[in-house]
Enzyme design. Structure first.
Site, PDB file in Angstrom:
ATOM      1  N   ARG A 194       8.939 -43.800  29.172  1.00  0.00           N
ATOM      2  CA  ARG A 194       8.377 -43.521  27.859  1.00  0.00           C
ATOM      3  C   ARG A 194       7.683 -44.754  27.309  1.00  0.00           C
ATOM      4  O   ARG A 194       8.092 -45.882  27.558  1.00  0.00           O
ATOM      5  CB  ARG A 194       9.475 -43.104  26.886  1.00  0.00           C
ATOM      6  CG  ARG A 194      10.136 -41.815  27.260  1.00  0.00           C
ATOM      7  CD  ARG A 194      11.142 -41.404  26.198  1.00  0.00           C
ATOM      8  NE  ARG A 194      12.109 -42.439  25.905  1.00  0.00           N
ATOM      9  CZ  ARG A 194      13.367 -42.443  26.324  1.00  0.00           C
ATOM     10  NH1 ARG A 194      13.815 -41.475  27.068  1.00  0.00           N
ATOM     11  NH2 ARG A 194      14.185 -43.414  25.994  1.00  0.00           N
ATOM     12  N   ARG A 231      -8.164 -42.821  32.830  1.00  0.00           N
ATOM     13  CA  ARG A 231      -8.969 -42.291  33.930  1.00  0.00           C
ATOM     14  C   ARG A 231     -10.010 -43.301  34.411  1.00  0.00           C
ATOM     15  O   ARG A 231     -10.370 -43.334  35.583  1.00  0.00           O
ATOM     16  CB  ARG A 231      -9.662 -41.001  33.504  1.00  0.00           C
ATOM     17  CG  ARG A 231     -10.336 -40.322  34.649  1.00  0.00           C
ATOM     18  CD  ARG A 231     -10.563 -38.848  34.519  1.00  0.00           C
ATOM     19  NE  ARG A 231      -9.593 -38.036  33.858  1.00  0.00           N
ATOM     20  CZ  ARG A 231      -8.424 -37.630  34.368  1.00  0.00           C
ATOM     21  NH1 ARG A 231      -8.059 -38.026  35.556  1.00  0.00           N
ATOM     22  NH2 ARG A 231      -7.630 -36.848  33.689  1.00  0.00           N
ATOM     23  N   CYS A 254      -3.382 -34.380  27.742  1.00  0.00           N
ATOM     24  CA  CYS A 254      -3.280 -34.790  26.339  1.00  0.00           C
ATOM     25  C   CYS A 254      -2.851 -33.608  25.476  1.00  0.00           C
ATOM     26  O   CYS A 254      -3.211 -32.463  25.758  1.00  0.00           O
ATOM     27  CB  CYS A 254      -4.629 -35.284  25.819  1.00  0.00           C
ATOM     28  SG  CYS A 254      -5.150 -36.875  26.456  1.00  0.00           S
ATOM     29  N   GLU A 307       0.943 -34.293  19.098  1.00  0.00           N
ATOM     30  CA  GLU A 307       2.378 -34.428  18.826  1.00  0.00           C
ATOM     31  C   GLU A 307       2.792 -33.420  17.752  1.00  0.00           C
ATOM     32  O   GLU A 307       2.006 -33.096  16.858  1.00  0.00           O
ATOM     33  CB  GLU A 307       2.656 -35.858  18.339  1.00  0.00           C
ATOM     34  CG  GLU A 307       4.093 -36.204  18.162  1.00  0.00           C
ATOM     35  CD  GLU A 307       4.835 -36.347  19.484  1.00  0.00           C
ATOM     36  OE1 GLU A 307       6.043 -36.066  19.474  1.00  0.00           O
ATOM     37  OE2 GLU A 307       4.228 -36.730  20.491  1.00  0.00           O
ATOM     38  N   ARG A 323       1.658 -41.603  22.347  1.00  0.00           N
ATOM     39  CA  ARG A 323       2.846 -41.654  23.201  1.00  0.00           C
ATOM     40  C   ARG A 323       2.476 -41.305  24.637  1.00  0.00           C
ATOM     41  O   ARG A 323       1.634 -40.441  24.873  1.00  0.00           O
ATOM     42  CB  ARG A 323       3.899 -40.667  22.697  1.00  0.00           C
ATOM     43  CG  ARG A 323       4.516 -41.022  21.367  1.00  0.00           C
ATOM     44  CD  ARG A 323       5.448 -39.900  20.906  1.00  0.00           C
ATOM     45  NE  ARG A 323       6.210 -40.235  19.739  1.00  0.00           N
ATOM     46  CZ  ARG A 323       5.804 -40.044  18.479  1.00  0.00           C
ATOM     47  NH1 ARG A 323       4.608 -39.532  18.245  1.00  0.00           N
ATOM     48  NH2 ARG A 323       6.574 -40.366  17.464  1.00  0.00           N
ATOM     49  N   TYR A 353       7.655 -49.859  23.669  1.00  0.00           N
ATOM     50  CA  TYR A 353       7.259 -49.462  22.320  1.00  0.00           C
ATOM     51  C   TYR A 353       6.561 -50.648  21.670  1.00  0.00           C
ATOM     52  O   TYR A 353       7.148 -51.727  21.576  1.00  0.00           O
ATOM     53  CB  TYR A 353       8.486 -49.019  21.507  1.00  0.00           C
ATOM     54  CG  TYR A 353       9.066 -47.737  22.046  1.00  0.00           C
ATOM     55  CD1 TYR A 353       8.692 -46.513  21.512  1.00  0.00           C
ATOM     56  CD2 TYR A 353       9.946 -47.741  23.121  1.00  0.00           C
ATOM     57  CE1 TYR A 353       9.190 -45.328  22.026  1.00  0.00           C
ATOM     58  CE2 TYR A 353      10.441 -46.561  23.649  1.00  0.00           C
ATOM     59  CZ  TYR A 353      10.059 -45.360  23.094  1.00  0.00           C
ATOM     60  OH  TYR A 353      10.541 -44.193  23.613  1.00  0.00           O
ATOM     61  N   ARG A 362      12.131 -46.352  18.517  1.00  0.00           N
ATOM     62  CA  ARG A 362      13.298 -46.637  19.351  1.00  0.00           C
ATOM     63  C   ARG A 362      13.569 -48.142  19.357  1.00  0.00           C
ATOM     64  O   ARG A 362      13.287 -48.821  20.332  1.00  0.00           O
ATOM     65  CB  ARG A 362      13.073 -46.148  20.787  1.00  0.00           C
ATOM     66  CG  ARG A 362      13.082 -44.662  21.006  1.00  0.00           C
ATOM     67  CD  ARG A 362      14.413 -43.993  20.711  1.00  0.00           C
ATOM     68  NE  ARG A 362      15.534 -44.523  21.459  1.00  0.00           N
ATOM     69  CZ  ARG A 362      16.030 -44.007  22.571  1.00  0.00           C
ATOM     70  NH1 ARG A 362      15.475 -42.924  23.090  1.00  0.00           N
ATOM     71  NH2 ARG A 362      17.054 -44.555  23.166  1.00  0.00           N
TER      72      ARG A 362
END
Length: 122
Positions: free
Chosen positions: A7, A63, A75, A78, A90, A108, A116
């Site tokens: 992540r 890409r 894509c 969210e 993200r 992050y 987080r």
């Protein structure tokens, strides 16, 4: 060999094409550096961004990187949740690796460290 998810998240300061693409690259490069893998190890990358970002597809930045052109990218927007972090990108990178879950280093950056804090410095 296992498929593991890595992540990562970052934020931008404005809905600007160059900033979205640039911060996406910074995030991906940091994830690769911390986890030491090649594009050939990647099964796919799931990319989301908050609805307030619509100036560019973050996948475009990935890409165009050398060696990343054939990596499957997707894509999406969210989920819109009250009081969630705005201007956020993200990544969920699925890699084939022998690393354990404990060896994976999530990343992050910028304001996304608030998402987080327990993983932001790992």
């Amino acid at each position: 060999m296992y498929t593991r998810g890595i992540r990562g998240a970052t934020t931008v300061t404005r809905n600007d094409r160059q900033e979205i693409l640039g911060e996406t690259l910074v995030l991906l490069r940091e994830i690769v550096e911390r986890n030491q893998f090649d594009p050939e190890d990647v099964s796919s990358i799931w990319i989301t961004m908050t609805a307030d970002l619509d100036a560019a597809f973050p996948a475009l930045a990935i890409r165009e990187m050398d060696g990343w052109g054939m990596v499957p990218l997707m894509c999406a927007v969210e989920a819109s949740v009250q009081n969630s972090l705005p201007q956020c990108i993200r990544l969920m990178i699925h890699i084939n690796t022998t690393k354990t879950q404990q060896e994976i280093r999530h990343v992050y950056l910028n304001e996304a460290t608030r998402l987080r804090p327990d993983l932001a410095t790992s």
